[in-house]
Design a protein around this motif. Structure first.
Motif, PDB file in Angstrom:
ATOM      1  N   SER A  35      43.966 -29.349 -77.632  1.00  0.00           N
ATOM      2  CA  SER A  35      42.941 -30.396 -77.625  1.00  0.00           C
ATOM      3  C   SER A  35      42.756 -30.973 -76.224  1.00  0.00           C
ATOM      4  N   ASP A  36      43.828 -31.050 -75.448  1.00  0.00           N
ATOM      5  CA  ASP A  36      43.726 -31.531 -74.070  1.00  0.00           C
ATOM      6  C   ASP A  36      42.876 -30.588 -73.220  1.00  0.00           C
ATOM      7  N   VAL A  37      43.097 -29.287 -73.388  1.00  0.00           N
ATOM      8  CA  VAL A  37      42.337 -28.290 -72.629  1.00  0.00           C
ATOM      9  C   VAL A  37      40.859 -28.389 -72.985  1.00  0.00           C
ATOM     10  N   LEU A  38      40.558 -28.490 -74.289  1.00  0.00           N
ATOM     11  CA  LEU A  38      39.166 -28.582 -74.729  1.00  0.00           C
ATOM     12  C   LEU A  38      38.518 -29.884 -74.269  1.00  0.00           C
ATOM     13  N   ALA A  39      39.260 -30.986 -74.333  1.00  0.00           N
ATOM     14  CA  ALA A  39      38.716 -32.275 -73.902  1.00  0.00           C
ATOM     15  C   ALA A  39      38.417 -32.256 -72.401  1.00  0.00           C
ATOM     16  N   GLU A  40      39.317 -31.667 -71.627  1.00  0.00           N
ATOM     17  CA  GLU A  40      39.099 -31.580 -70.181  1.00  0.00           C
ATOM     18  C   GLU A  40      37.881 -30.704 -69.869  1.00  0.00           C
ATOM     19  N   ALA A  41      37.757 -29.575 -70.584  1.00  0.00           N
ATOM     20  CA  ALA A  41      36.608 -28.684 -70.367  1.00  0.00           C
ATOM     21  C   ALA A  41      35.311 -29.396 -70.728  1.00  0.00           C
ATOM     22  N   ARG A  42      35.308 -30.126 -71.853  1.00  0.00           N
ATOM     23  CA  ARG A  42      34.106 -30.840 -72.282  1.00  0.00           C
ATOM     24  C   ARG A  42      33.713 -31.888 -71.235  1.00  0.00           C
ATOM     25  N   GLU A  43      34.712 -32.622 -70.741  1.00  0.00           N
ATOM     26  CA  GLU A  43      34.443 -33.672 -69.751  1.00  0.00           C
ATOM     27  C   GLU A  43      33.871 -33.085 -68.458  1.00  0.00           C
ATOM     28  N   LYS A  44      34.457 -31.992 -67.975  1.00  0.00           N
ATOM     29  CA  LYS A  44      33.970 -31.370 -66.742  1.00  0.00           C
ATOM     30  C   LYS A  44      32.583 -30.781 -66.932  1.00  0.00           C
ATOM     31  N   MET A  45      32.320 -30.223 -68.115  1.00  0.00           N
ATOM     32  CA  MET A  45      30.992 -29.659 -68.380  1.00  0.00           C
ATOM     33  C   MET A  45      29.946 -30.765 -68.479  1.00  0.00           C
ATOM     34  N   ASP A  46      30.330 -31.908 -69.063  1.00  0.00           N
ATOM     35  CA  ASP A  46      29.412 -33.051 -69.112  1.00  0.00           C
ATOM     36  C   ASP A  46      29.016 -33.460 -67.696  1.00  0.00           C
ATOM     37  N   ARG A  47      30.013 -33.527 -66.818  1.00  0.00           N
ATOM     38  CA  ARG A  47      29.734 -33.894 -65.427  1.00  0.00           C
ATOM     39  C   ARG A  47      28.851 -32.856 -64.742  1.00  0.00           C
ATOM     40  N   ALA A  48      29.096 -31.574 -65.032  1.00  0.00           N
ATOM     41  CA  ALA A  48      28.287 -30.510 -64.426  1.00  0.00           C
ATOM     42  C   ALA A  48      26.824 -30.622 -64.868  1.00  0.00           C
ATOM     43  N   VAL A  49      26.592 -30.965 -66.128  1.00  0.00           N
ATOM     44  CA  VAL A  49      25.220 -31.135 -66.617  1.00  0.00           C
ATOM     45  C   VAL A  49      24.566 -32.330 -65.927  1.00  0.00           C
ATOM     46  N   GLU A  50      25.297 -33.433 -65.764  1.00  0.00           N
ATOM     47  CA  GLU A  50      24.747 -34.609 -65.086  1.00  0.00           C
ATOM     48  C   GLU A  50      24.401 -34.292 -63.626  1.00  0.00           C
ATOM     49  N   VAL A  51      25.275 -33.554 -62.957  1.00  0.00           N
ATOM     50  CA  VAL A  51      25.007 -33.166 -61.566  1.00  0.00           C
ATOM     51  C   VAL A  51      23.754 -32.291 -61.506  1.00  0.00           C
ATOM     52  N   ALA A  52      23.611 -31.378 -62.462  1.00  0.00           N
ATOM     53  CA  ALA A  52      22.422 -30.516 -62.487  1.00  0.00           C
ATOM     54  C   ALA A  52      21.159 -31.351 -62.684  1.00  0.00           C
ATOM     55  N   LYS A  53      21.203 -32.329 -63.587  1.00  0.00           N
ATOM     56  CA  LYS A  53      20.034 -33.178 -63.819  1.00  0.00           C
ATOM     57  C   LYS A  53      19.693 -33.985 -62.569  1.00  0.00           C
ATOM     58  N   ASP A  54      20.728 -34.501 -61.885  1.00  0.00           N
ATOM     59  CA  ASP A  54      20.496 -35.226 -60.632  1.00  0.00           C
ATOM     60  C   ASP A  54      19.886 -34.298 -59.581  1.00  0.00           C
ATOM     61  N   ASP A  55      20.373 -33.065 -59.563  1.00  0.00           N
ATOM     62  CA  ASP A  55      19.862 -32.084 -58.622  1.00  0.00           C
ATOM     63  C   ASP A  55      18.401 -31.760 -58.912  1.00  0.00           C
ATOM     64  N   PHE A  56      18.038 -31.662 -60.189  1.00  0.00           N
ATOM     65  CA  PHE A  56      16.644 -31.418 -60.563  1.00  0.00           C
ATOM     66  C   PHE A  56      15.766 -32.580 -60.109  1.00  0.00           C
ATOM     67  N   ALA A  57      16.291 -33.793 -60.170  1.00  0.00           N
ATOM     68  CA  ALA A  57      15.506 -34.974 -59.794  1.00  0.00           C
ATOM     69  C   ALA A  57      15.164 -34.981 -58.308  1.00  0.00           C
ATOM     70  N   THR A  58      15.945 -34.256 -57.498  1.00  0.00           N
ATOM     71  CA  THR A  58      15.669 -34.240 -56.063  1.00  0.00           C
ATOM     72  C   THR A  58      14.530 -33.299 -55.698  1.00  0.00           C
TER      73      THR A  58
END
Length: 183
Positions: free
Chosen positions: A3-26
């Protein structure tokens, strides 16, 4: 442990999606968006500083942006940074207290170039997600004290998490493409 591995992966993927959205905004559309200007590096007393840390950004009209520097001595440097920033095509005018930036109309060819750029950024974000998935899968495979069935279930859950995040990037990409092609 799984569960720790999955939670960490989910958290990092959430951040990656947010970074992509910010990148699209530029990537600019036909409107002047303050997000386009936030990360422009300005040489402020010898230090490259993001524009949003040096000035307030306001959007009074669709193609106009007003930049109000917190320190009036930075006006010239901000103006230089805007002119030098690639792919912006903006024309700043300085009246001594504020900088007014007018964005030119986008041509059809320019819009298509921006769509290609956004697709490239979307693919880069998906590569980041796949790399995060690979690392999480390696972490799951490294689990010694857990049964094979549990690892197989966790890998299926990891695939579902990855698919959800890839779909989120695809949705943001589709939205940005529609925004770019809108006249």
């Amino acid at each position: 442990m799984i569960s720790d591995v999955l939670a960490e992966a989910r958290e990092k993927m959430d951040r990656a999606v947010e970074v992509a959205k910010d990148d699209f905004a530029t990537v600019r559309t036909g409107r002047a968006n303050p997000a386009l200007f936030q990360k422009i590096p300005v040489d402020y007393y010898g230090t490259p500083t993001p524009l949003n840390q040096l000035a307030g950004l306001q959007n009074p009209e669709a193609r106009t942006l007003i930049i109000t520097p917190y320190d009036k001595t930075a006006l010239k440097e901000i103006e230089k940074a805007i002119v030098a920033f690639p792919n912006l095509g903006a024309t700043p005018t300085n009246d001594g207290t504020i900088i007014r930036v007018t964005m030119p109309e986008l041509t059809e060819d320019r819009r298509r170039e921006f769509v290609k750029l956004v697709r490239s950024k979307g693919e880069d974000a998906k590569v980041v997600l796949r790399n995060l998935r690979r690392k999480a899968k390696d972490d799951l495979d490294g689990q010694k004290e857990v049964g094979e069935d549990e690892i197989a279930r966790a890998e299926k859950e990891l695939d579902a998490i990855t698919k959800t995040h890839v779909d989120a990037i695809d949705e943001a990409l589709k939205h940005k493409e529609a925004e770019l092609l809108e006249v």
